[in-house]
Write a protein that holds these residues in place. Sequence first.
Motif, PDB file in Angstrom:
ATOM      1  N   THR A 101       0.841  -1.204   0.000  1.00 53.71           N
ATOM      2  CA  THR A 101       0.000   0.000   0.000  1.00 53.71           C
ATOM      3  C   THR A 101       0.874   1.252   0.000  1.00 53.71           C
ATOM      4  O   THR A 101       0.589   2.235  -0.701  1.00 53.71           O
ATOM      5  CB  THR A 101      -0.926   0.001   1.222  1.00 53.71           C
ATOM      6  N   SER A 102       1.946   1.225   0.804  1.00 55.49           N
ATOM      7  CA  SER A 102       2.857   2.371   0.843  1.00 55.49           C
ATOM      8  C   SER A 102       3.548   2.576  -0.499  1.00 55.49           C
ATOM      9  O   SER A 102       3.757   3.717  -0.943  1.00 55.49           O
ATOM     10  CB  SER A 102       3.909   2.160   1.938  1.00 55.49           C
ATOM     11  N   ARG A 159       0.984   4.169  -2.718  1.00 56.16           N
ATOM     12  CA  ARG A 159       0.685   5.506  -2.236  1.00 56.16           C
ATOM     13  C   ARG A 159       1.814   6.494  -2.543  1.00 56.16           C
ATOM     14  O   ARG A 159       1.575   7.659  -2.862  1.00 56.16           O
ATOM     15  CB  ARG A 159       0.454   5.436  -0.728  1.00 56.16           C
ATOM     16  N   GLN A 181      -6.866   9.173  -4.562  1.00 59.53           N
ATOM     17  CA  GLN A 181      -6.317   7.843  -4.316  1.00 59.53           C
ATOM     18  C   GLN A 181      -5.377   7.854  -3.102  1.00 59.53           C
ATOM     19  O   GLN A 181      -5.367   6.917  -2.304  1.00 59.53           O
ATOM     20  CB  GLN A 181      -5.580   7.349  -5.564  1.00 59.53           C
ATOM     21  N   ILE A 182      -4.590   8.938  -2.971  1.00 59.92           N
ATOM     22  CA  ILE A 182      -3.699   9.052  -1.806  1.00 59.92           C
ATOM     23  C   ILE A 182      -4.513   9.064  -0.515  1.00 59.92           C
ATOM     24  O   ILE A 182      -4.162   8.411   0.478  1.00 59.92           O
ATOM     25  CB  ILE A 182      -2.836  10.326  -1.921  1.00 59.92           C
ATOM     26  N   LEU A 241      -5.723   5.547   0.123  1.00 61.96           N
ATOM     27  CA  LEU A 241      -4.618   4.675   0.532  1.00 61.96           C
ATOM     28  C   LEU A 241      -4.151   5.008   1.952  1.00 61.96           C
ATOM     29  O   LEU A 241      -3.745   4.104   2.699  1.00 61.96           O
ATOM     30  CB  LEU A 241      -3.455   4.805  -0.452  1.00 61.96           C
ATOM     31  N   ASP A 242      -4.211   6.278   2.330  1.00 69.53           N
ATOM     32  CA  ASP A 242      -3.870   6.642   3.714  1.00 69.53           C
ATOM     33  C   ASP A 242      -4.813   5.972   4.705  1.00 69.53           C
ATOM     34  O   ASP A 242      -4.393   5.520   5.782  1.00 69.53           O
ATOM     35  CB  ASP A 242      -3.936   8.164   3.887  1.00 69.53           C
TER      36      ASP A 242
END
Length: 684
Positions: free
Chosen positions: A222-223, A226, A237-238, A241-242
């Motif tokens: 995920t990171s 991101r 999207q960021i 994802l956060d």
Amino acid sequence: MNVYEPIPKHICNAFVIRAKTQCTCAPNMKMNFNCNDRSEPRGGRTVTSDQLRVLLIEDSDFDAKLIQHALTTGGNPACHVDSVASLDEAAECLKTTSYDVVLLDLGLSESGGIGAVGQFRSSCPEPPPLIVLTGLDDEQAALEALDNGAQDYVVKSDIDFLSRSIRHAVQRQQIMAQLKTANELLQEKNQRLSELYDTAQQFVDNVSHEFRTPLTVIREFTSIVRDGCDGPVTPKQIEHLDKVLHRTDDLALMVDDMLDISKLEAGLLGVWRRACRVTDLVATVTGLLRKRAESKKIWLSTQLAHDLPLVFCDEEKAQRVLMNLAVNAIKFTPEGGRVDIWVRPAENGSEIVIGVSDSGSGISPQNLEIIFERFQQLETNLRASTKGFGLGLNIAKELVSLNLGQMQVESAVGKGSTFSFTLPCNDSMVVFEQYVRRVSALTDSQCTFSFLTVSIHSDSIDNVAPVVDEYLQRSVRVQDLVIQSSKQTWVIVTSCQEREIPCLIDRLNQGWAAYARNCPRGEFPELNLEHRGTLPLAAGLSQLRDQFGHLLENRVVKRPAGGKVLVVDDDREVNSCLGVRLEAAGYEVLSAFDGEQGLATAIEQHPDAVVLDLRMPKKDGLTMLREMRSNEVVQRTPVVVLSANIRDQHRALEAGANYFVSKPYEADAILSAIESSLSERSLA
């Protein structure tokens, strides 16, 4: 079997009148009044289900008639009485017939007196309740009968008391049978609960460990997405994802909570307390929380007082607590709110207070009483939408306690909450006082504290000391305290009895040896562990402080000016090189090459200390040591034992050795052990 003539009418009437006027029976006991001749023990009249079956062992025909008639006539519990004249006949009856109670006359001609009680009970694997009958009211005989297994002692003439005694004996037997059944059932349930608990613990451990790998993979990939490593990512999207990252971190915290609960209950949660900077601790946590707070549009600030002293704690566990409190504050604070992390000295000057304040909805007084209990979630709309396992605050409180601190909470509905916890400053005496208070709060007044010192000798002390410190901290129990008093010495305070110290020393030495074997590139010195006294908690904080302070001040044992040392070793080369080393250190050296010669030399020359090898001809070192400890001339002479086998350590210390050094040894270890022995002797 004996069959008797009917009882004379005037005697029968006397017993009936006495029974009707004096006998008291339980209201729920059904009564029958029967007048029969003395019945046959087997094959006699039919016994109804509501009758008590009594076996009378009486060799006097007249007494047997009276007792039988009294028990089956007028106002007594409904009884069917079988009568026999000897213990052998009674044993035969008990093989085929079940009786509710047995009456035994102590005046039997075959085995009179108290011996009849033991003889009867030994003849029956599971005898029914036994009531002893006698013609004399003898208190001493009554006590002896009860000690030998009788349930009661009755004088023959007191028939109404005999009736009550029979009833009570039967009721007592029934209660005992019910208690036995209940205890067996309880033991089975406890065993089952224990098995289920162990299974649940194992399941939690397995699941928690299995969760860590997929959580790590989820978070890392995920990171990667991101951060745009696989291509451009839109702001929306960021944001999404956060949220995934935050939820992954929440789940990781829950897994940590479950693991810590499991380890705490099993007593396996290790602690490494040492000097730490509070600023570093806070910076690490706030760095991890920034994005989480920003995603909820919450203002996160830190307020640290100037010139904060070092604290003494397990840094990882203190970070866990602060992270837990801050995550909760962010989670339960509405968007646009504020969360402050602050640090300041406590009013007492010996602690640092770390707190987290939020502008959330606050907590009601009734909920403040339960928030630190396991599996408790506050029933508010905001909290209902963000439920976890309810372990976080409970674990946080436990971790604060392990760090010798306390947790507090202040809250007002509609205004927000403040959670705070304390950590002791990096002052050995302050830490010790906090430790004593924590142990005294968890144990009773009979608790004792044992003091040990640990020293090492190494040319690379700066590299070795941190390794030794971590090993000692993680090897003792969480309720024990380890303080590094200098680069090469430590003080251990443990809440255990003096008799447990040899086992503790043995365990630490064996663990260190195994640890050293697993680090082939490291050259680790031996640990020199010494028991330096035991004091009860009742001695008071002042006396405990004095003992602890004395050990801190005497960090390095000064070398005595000379002294006489006897070296007993059958290997002449070892004996010789030890002699050279000891003479260079200022000692006068005596030598012996077997146990017999060593004991004779010790008694004749009165050495100040003995260095003793265990494996020798004629008389081994262990035998020599035991004979020394039983000889008034040398029983107090310090003995340092040498052996190539670490398994000899426990036996040597039990036999009275002051120290144990394993071969191959370092000369410094021998010298340190001798010096410590001589210092202890001079103090004594």
